[in-house]
Design a protein around this motif. Structure first.
Motif, PDB file in Angstrom:
ATOM      1  N   VAL A  37       0.834  -1.200   0.000  1.00 39.46           N
ATOM      2  CA  VAL A  37       0.000   0.000   0.000  1.00 39.46           C
ATOM      3  C   VAL A  37       0.868   1.248   0.000  1.00 39.46           C
ATOM      4  O   VAL A  37       0.532   2.258  -0.635  1.00 39.46           O
ATOM      5  CB  VAL A  37      -0.947  -0.010   1.221  1.00 39.46           C
ATOM      6  CG1 VAL A  37      -1.681   1.321   1.341  1.00 39.46           C
ATOM      7  CG2 VAL A  37      -1.927  -1.163   1.122  1.00 39.46           C
ATOM      8  N   TYR A  38       1.996   1.193   0.675  1.00 35.80           N
ATOM      9  CA  TYR A  38       2.857   2.359   0.838  1.00 35.80           C
ATOM     10  C   TYR A  38       3.875   2.469  -0.298  1.00 35.80           C
ATOM     11  O   TYR A  38       5.074   2.626  -0.066  1.00 35.80           O
ATOM     12  CB  TYR A  38       3.577   2.285   2.183  1.00 35.80           C
ATOM     13  CG  TYR A  38       2.639   2.363   3.372  1.00 35.80           C
ATOM     14  CD1 TYR A  38       2.139   3.587   3.803  1.00 35.80           C
ATOM     15  CD2 TYR A  38       2.250   1.222   4.054  1.00 35.80           C
ATOM     16  CE1 TYR A  38       1.282   3.675   4.884  1.00 35.80           C
ATOM     17  CE2 TYR A  38       1.391   1.291   5.145  1.00 35.80           C
ATOM     18  CZ  TYR A  38       0.908   2.526   5.557  1.00 35.80           C
ATOM     19  OH  TYR A  38       0.058   2.603   6.623  1.00 35.80           O
ATOM     20  N   HIS A  39       3.393   2.413  -1.518  1.00 36.40           N
ATOM     21  CA  HIS A  39       4.285   2.486  -2.674  1.00 36.40           C
ATOM     22  C   HIS A  39       3.967   3.676  -3.560  1.00 36.40           C
ATOM     23  O   HIS A  39       4.582   3.832  -4.621  1.00 36.40           O
ATOM     24  CB  HIS A  39       4.214   1.194  -3.500  1.00 36.40           C
ATOM     25  CG  HIS A  39       5.147   0.138  -3.004  1.00 36.40           C
ATOM     26  ND1 HIS A  39       5.538  -0.942  -3.756  1.00 36.40           N
ATOM     27  CD2 HIS A  39       5.787  -0.002  -1.808  1.00 36.40           C
ATOM     28  CE1 HIS A  39       6.370  -1.701  -3.061  1.00 36.40           C
ATOM     29  NE2 HIS A  39       6.534  -1.153  -1.876  1.00 36.40           N
ATOM     30  N   SER A  40       3.001   4.503  -3.157  1.00 32.80           N
ATOM     31  CA  SER A  40       2.637   5.659  -3.967  1.00 32.80           C
ATOM     32  C   SER A  40       1.928   6.675  -3.089  1.00 32.80           C
ATOM     33  O   SER A  40       1.478   6.366  -1.985  1.00 32.80           O
ATOM     34  CB  SER A  40       1.722   5.247  -5.116  1.00 32.80           C
ATOM     35  OG  SER A  40       0.470   4.791  -4.603  1.00 32.80           O
ATOM     36  N   VAL A  41       1.806   7.898  -3.612  1.00 31.12           N
ATOM     37  CA  VAL A  41       1.060   8.920  -2.889  1.00 31.12           C
ATOM     38  C   VAL A  41      -0.376   8.469  -2.684  1.00 31.12           C
ATOM     39  O   VAL A  41      -0.960   8.649  -1.602  1.00 31.12           O
ATOM     40  CB  VAL A  41       1.101  10.256  -3.654  1.00 31.12           C
ATOM     41  CG1 VAL A  41       0.132  11.263  -3.034  1.00 31.12           C
ATOM     42  CG2 VAL A  41       2.506  10.824  -3.647  1.00 31.12           C
ATOM     43  N   THR A  42      -0.953   7.839  -3.705  1.00 36.36           N
ATOM     44  CA  THR A  42      -2.334   7.358  -3.592  1.00 36.36           C
ATOM     45  C   THR A  42      -2.459   6.331  -2.485  1.00 36.36           C
ATOM     46  O   THR A  42      -3.417   6.348  -1.698  1.00 36.36           O
ATOM     47  CB  THR A  42      -2.800   6.752  -4.921  1.00 36.36           C
ATOM     48  OG1 THR A  42      -2.760   7.755  -5.933  1.00 36.36           O
ATOM     49  CG2 THR A  42      -4.219   6.210  -4.804  1.00 36.36           C
ATOM     50  N   GLY A  43      -1.497   5.427  -2.387  1.00 32.78           N
ATOM     51  CA  GLY A  43      -1.526   4.421  -1.331  1.00 32.78           C
ATOM     52  C   GLY A  43      -1.447   5.047   0.046  1.00 32.78           C
ATOM     53  O   GLY A  43      -2.185   4.667   0.955  1.00 32.78           O
ATOM     54  N   TYR A  44      -0.558   6.012   0.189  1.00 33.72           N
ATOM     55  CA  TYR A  44      -0.443   6.711   1.479  1.00 33.72           C
ATOM     56  C   TYR A  44      -1.736   7.460   1.801  1.00 33.72           C
ATOM     57  O   TYR A  44      -2.179   7.491   2.948  1.00 33.72           O
ATOM     58  CB  TYR A  44       0.728   7.690   1.441  1.00 33.72           C
ATOM     59  CG  TYR A  44       2.061   7.087   1.840  1.00 33.72           C
ATOM     60  CD1 TYR A  44       2.474   7.091   3.164  1.00 33.72           C
ATOM     61  CD2 TYR A  44       2.897   6.522   0.884  1.00 33.72           C
ATOM     62  CE1 TYR A  44       3.697   6.540   3.529  1.00 33.72           C
ATOM     63  CE2 TYR A  44       4.118   5.973   1.242  1.00 33.72           C
ATOM     64  CZ  TYR A  44       4.520   5.985   2.572  1.00 33.72           C
ATOM     65  OH  TYR A  44       5.724   5.437   2.940  1.00 33.72           O
ATOM     66  N   GLN A  45      -2.338   8.054   0.772  1.00 33.77           N
ATOM     67  CA  GLN A  45      -3.571   8.792   1.001  1.00 33.77           C
ATOM     68  C   GLN A  45      -4.687   7.858   1.460  1.00 33.77           C
ATOM     69  O   GLN A  45      -5.475   8.183   2.351  1.00 33.77           O
ATOM     70  CB  GLN A  45      -3.977   9.511  -0.277  1.00 33.77           C
ATOM     71  CG  GLN A  45      -5.115  10.495  -0.099  1.00 33.77           C
ATOM     72  CD  GLN A  45      -5.387  11.270  -1.363  1.00 33.77           C
ATOM     73  OE1 GLN A  45      -5.355  10.716  -2.469  1.00 33.77           O
ATOM     74  NE2 GLN A  45      -5.659  12.555  -1.227  1.00 33.77           N
ATOM     75  N   GLN A  46      -4.741   6.678   0.885  1.00 38.02           N
ATOM     76  CA  GLN A  46      -5.744   5.696   1.297  1.00 38.02           C
ATOM     77  C   GLN A  46      -5.497   5.230   2.729  1.00 38.02           C
ATOM     78  O   GLN A  46      -6.439   5.061   3.513  1.00 38.02           O
ATOM     79  CB  GLN A  46      -5.723   4.511   0.333  1.00 38.02           C
ATOM     80  CG  GLN A  46      -6.242   4.846  -1.053  1.00 38.02           C
ATOM     81  CD  GLN A  46      -6.025   3.729  -2.049  1.00 38.02           C
ATOM     82  OE1 GLN A  46      -5.260   2.796  -1.783  1.00 38.02           O
ATOM     83  NE2 GLN A  46      -6.670   3.813  -3.193  1.00 38.02           N
ATOM     84  N   ALA A  47      -4.232   5.028   3.073  1.00 37.61           N
ATOM     85  CA  ALA A  47      -3.911   4.613   4.438  1.00 37.61           C
ATOM     86  C   ALA A  47      -4.265   5.705   5.444  1.00 37.61           C
ATOM     87  O   ALA A  47      -4.794   5.431   6.532  1.00 37.61           O
ATOM     88  CB  ALA A  47      -2.431   4.247   4.545  1.00 37.61           C
ATOM     89  N   SER A 145      12.833   2.732  -0.068  1.00 36.01           N
ATOM     90  CA  SER A 145      12.477   1.345  -0.363  1.00 36.01           C
ATOM     91  C   SER A 145      11.324   1.262  -1.348  1.00 36.01           C
ATOM     92  O   SER A 145      11.270   0.363  -2.188  1.00 36.01           O
ATOM     93  CB  SER A 145      12.109   0.627   0.938  1.00 36.01           C
ATOM     94  OG  SER A 145      11.653  -0.682   0.690  1.00 36.01           O
ATOM     95  N   ALA A 146      10.399   2.218  -1.260  1.00 36.52           N
ATOM     96  CA  ALA A 146       9.228   2.204  -2.129  1.00 36.52           C
ATOM     97  C   ALA A 146       9.459   2.941  -3.441  1.00 36.52           C
ATOM     98  O   ALA A 146       8.563   2.960  -4.299  1.00 36.52           O
ATOM     99  CB  ALA A 146       8.047   2.832  -1.396  1.00 36.52           C
ATOM    100  N   GLY A 147      10.629   3.543  -3.606  1.00 29.00           N
ATOM    101  CA  GLY A 147      10.907   4.270  -4.829  1.00 29.00           C
ATOM    102  C   GLY A 147      10.176   5.594  -4.930  1.00 29.00           C
ATOM    103  O   GLY A 147       9.904   6.089  -6.023  1.00 29.00           O
ATOM    104  N   ILE A 148       9.856   6.191  -3.786  1.00 28.06           N
ATOM    105  CA  ILE A 148       9.150   7.470  -3.752  1.00 28.06           C
ATOM    106  C   ILE A 148      10.166   8.586  -3.575  1.00 28.06           C
ATOM    107  O   ILE A 148      11.031   8.512  -2.699  1.00 28.06           O
ATOM    108  CB  ILE A 148       8.120   7.491  -2.607  1.00 28.06           C
ATOM    109  CG1 ILE A 148       7.043   6.437  -2.842  1.00 28.06           C
ATOM    110  CG2 ILE A 148       7.482   8.860  -2.456  1.00 28.06           C
ATOM    111  CD1 ILE A 148       6.088   6.254  -1.687  1.00 28.06           C
ATOM    112  N   ALA A 149      10.063   9.621  -4.395  1.00 29.13           N
ATOM    113  CA  ALA A 149      11.061  10.694  -4.333  1.00 29.13           C
ATOM    114  C   ALA A 149      10.431  12.017  -4.759  1.00 29.13           C
ATOM    115  O   ALA A 149       9.274  12.076  -5.192  1.00 29.13           O
ATOM    116  CB  ALA A 149      12.246  10.354  -5.236  1.00 29.13           C
TER     117      ALA A 149
END
Length: 542
Positions: A37-47, A145-149
């Motif tokens: 879930v924590y691999h994108s802004v959308t995933g973080y927003q959902q969490a 780790s999630a490739g978020i930058a």
């Protein structure tokens, strides 16, 4: 506006919430979501939406489901628990129901096994756990780790600030109600034998203060977030609130700071709604210039038996009453819940007694009181037609029509205001009267008279500087904020909650009212957590 946050909440719940830390003494829990879930802004927003969703929902499977094991779903709703704890223990509310724990609040005979206290304690810890879990994924290592930058990390940092505020808010609830709860953050060790340490109330105050001061600059600017989500203004508002009560929490008053932070809110372009009633109607999310943060409710997407569904239904009766008959004014059809009406909550005679005349419609904040067909005097609390009806919250829109859609004719779409501008006016005035610096009496008087001009519809209710006293402020808070989860805290701050200096009907379980022991100003740590966590010590008197 309401749909934005609800849609996100629905998405997060679809992901499948695994109830975290069913044993409430273990904080924080393992990750709520899979790491994917924590691999994108959308995933973080959902969490993050899942953290917010816990304020409006009791569980992932709709009405009757609960994220809190061993606690009735209705009893585990945040606002329902908070309202019972803050209102049923005071002059503002009594309940006809004999459900376990309910009579204990007006009787002031609660114990550490009370299910309502367990519900609030558990819900607050659960929400803290959700926040802790979210924050653990907001690190540089997690992003790498999630490739978020890049800009995405900045967006997620904003989400992290929201989670920090939500955690601080729940710790403020625990600080107020239970004083010395277990304490854990995202850095607390996790394991099957890891139990959080207990924190003293004064130390918890320092922590909440430090978190809010950080959020006061890192959250989005005032009016800069989606409706129903935190911005800097709500951090300022909670700072003002805890500073007003600092003398209770720490033994050291902070009235100067209460003035500072309430002034920031007052200067942040919030304005009073023209009509008081509109703050508590089903379309109170529309063009609301006063509410700083609300819990959004929707009769379809956030169904549960707490929140404003509880407040509306518990204070009216089923619509079998016919027009013109005794009690018809209390009919559920008149309040937008034609299939509801649970006949439970109303007030003692002390609440209308705060208003200046027998006709509470002069001060329009009192129009929700004194319905015909009932008696103010309470001989038996179990009789709903005894006591003062209160219909402050309704599932009707400002146009007087039932909120649509209304599944089952029971679930409310009325948002609950957690923070609004009127409270900040009252904080400023009280802090000035208490000798706080940075404000002045003339400005305080002006703020109070703004509230009264809205209430009266003109200047006939304005007061003079000589009338602006601390007893007046306590009464004015009762007139403005009743049934919004403030009364217990206010009475404690004015030393009138447990003492014999102020009695109300059935205080302490006596019809004429009686003083109770001072230890009742703090609730007990639930026995279930004491048995599970050897680090905890019970509050004095229990």
């Amino acid at each position: 506006m309401k749909k934005n946050i609800l849609t996100i909440a629905s998405l997060s719940l679809i992901l499948g919430l695994a109830s975290c830390s069913k044993d409430l003494n273990r904080l924080p829990a393992n990750s709520i979501f899979t790491d994917s879930v924590y691999h994108s802004v959308t995933g973080y927003q959902q969490a993050l939406a899942n953290v917010y969703a816990g304020y409006a929902l009791t569980g992932a499977n709709g009405p009757g489901s609960s994220d809190i094991a061993g606690v009735d779903a209705g009893t585990s709703d945040f606002i329902r628990c908070l309202w019972n704890v803050q209102e049923l223990s005071t002059d503002e509310a009594v309940c006809a129901w004999g459900d376990p724990g309910v009579p204990d609040f007006h009787n002031m005979s609660w114990t550490s096994a009370d299910p309502i206290l367990i519900g609030l304690y558990a819900r607050s810890l659960y929400q803290i756990t959700l926040s802790n879990d979210f924050i653990t994924h907001c690190t540089t290592a997690a992003f790498k780790s999630a490739g978020i930058a890049g800009a995405d990390t900045t967006k997620i940092a904003g989400f992290r600030a929201e989670a920090r505020f939500l955690r601080a808010f729940q710790y403020a609830i625990l600080m107020d109600a239970f004083a010395n709860p277990p304490f854990a953050t995202e850095t607390t060790p996790v394991g099957p034998l890891s139990f959080p340490e207990q924190i003293k109330r004064a130390d918890l105050f320092k922590y909440v203060e430090s978190e809010l001061l950080a959020c006061a600059t890192t959250l989005p600017a005032p009016h800069g977030n989606v409706y129903g989500r935190a911005d800097q203004a709500v951090a300022w508002a909670l700072l003002a609130r805890i500073y007003l009560n600092a003398g209770v929490y720490t033994g050291t008053t902070r009235y100067n700071d209460a003035i500072t932070w309430s002034s920031k809110i007052i200067g942040a372009q919030y304005t009073l709604m023209p009509h008081y009633a509109n703050l508590f109607q089903a379309d109170n999310d529309v063009k609301n210039t006063e509410t700083i943060l609300a819990i959004p409710y929707d009769g379809i997407n956030t169904q549960n038996y707490g929140g404003t569904t509880f407040l509306v239904n518990s204070s009216c009766v089923n619509s079998t009453y016919t027009p013109g008959s005794p009690g018809y004014a209390m009919s559920s059809a008149n309040y937008g819940v034609p299939s509801g009406g649970w006949g439970g909550n109303r007030s003692t005679a002390s609440l209308p007694g705060l208003f200046p005349t027998a006709d509470t419609t002069v001060d329009k904040r009192g129009i929700f009181l004194n319905r015909p067909g009932v008696t103010k005097d309470i001989v038996s609390i179990a009789q709903f037609n005894q006591g003062v009806p209160v219909n402050k919250f309704t599932n009707l829109t400002s146009a007087g029509v039932e909120a649509e859609p209304n599944a089952g004719g029971t679930f409310a779409s009325t948002d609950f205001p957690l923070f609004r501008l009127a409270e900040q006016y009252l904080i400023y005035a009280e802090a000035v009267l208490q000798g706080g610096t940075g404000g002045d009496a003339a400005t305080a008087l002006g703020y109070i008279n703004q509230l009264r001009q809205r209430a009266y519809g003109n200047t006939s209710g304005n007061i003079t500087s000589a009338q602006l006293t601390l007893p007046f402020i306590l009464d004015e808070r009762g007139r403005e904020l009743y049934w919004e989860c403030f009364r217990r805290t206010d009475l404690i701050r004015f030393n009138e909650f447990t003492s014999g200096s102020y009695l109300w009907p059935w205080k302490g379980g006596v019809a004429s009212g009686t003083a109770v022991d001072a230890h009742h100003a703090i609730y007990p740590i639930p026995v279930t957590d004491l048995q599970a966590n050897s680090n905890l010590v019970q509050n004095p008197g229990y």
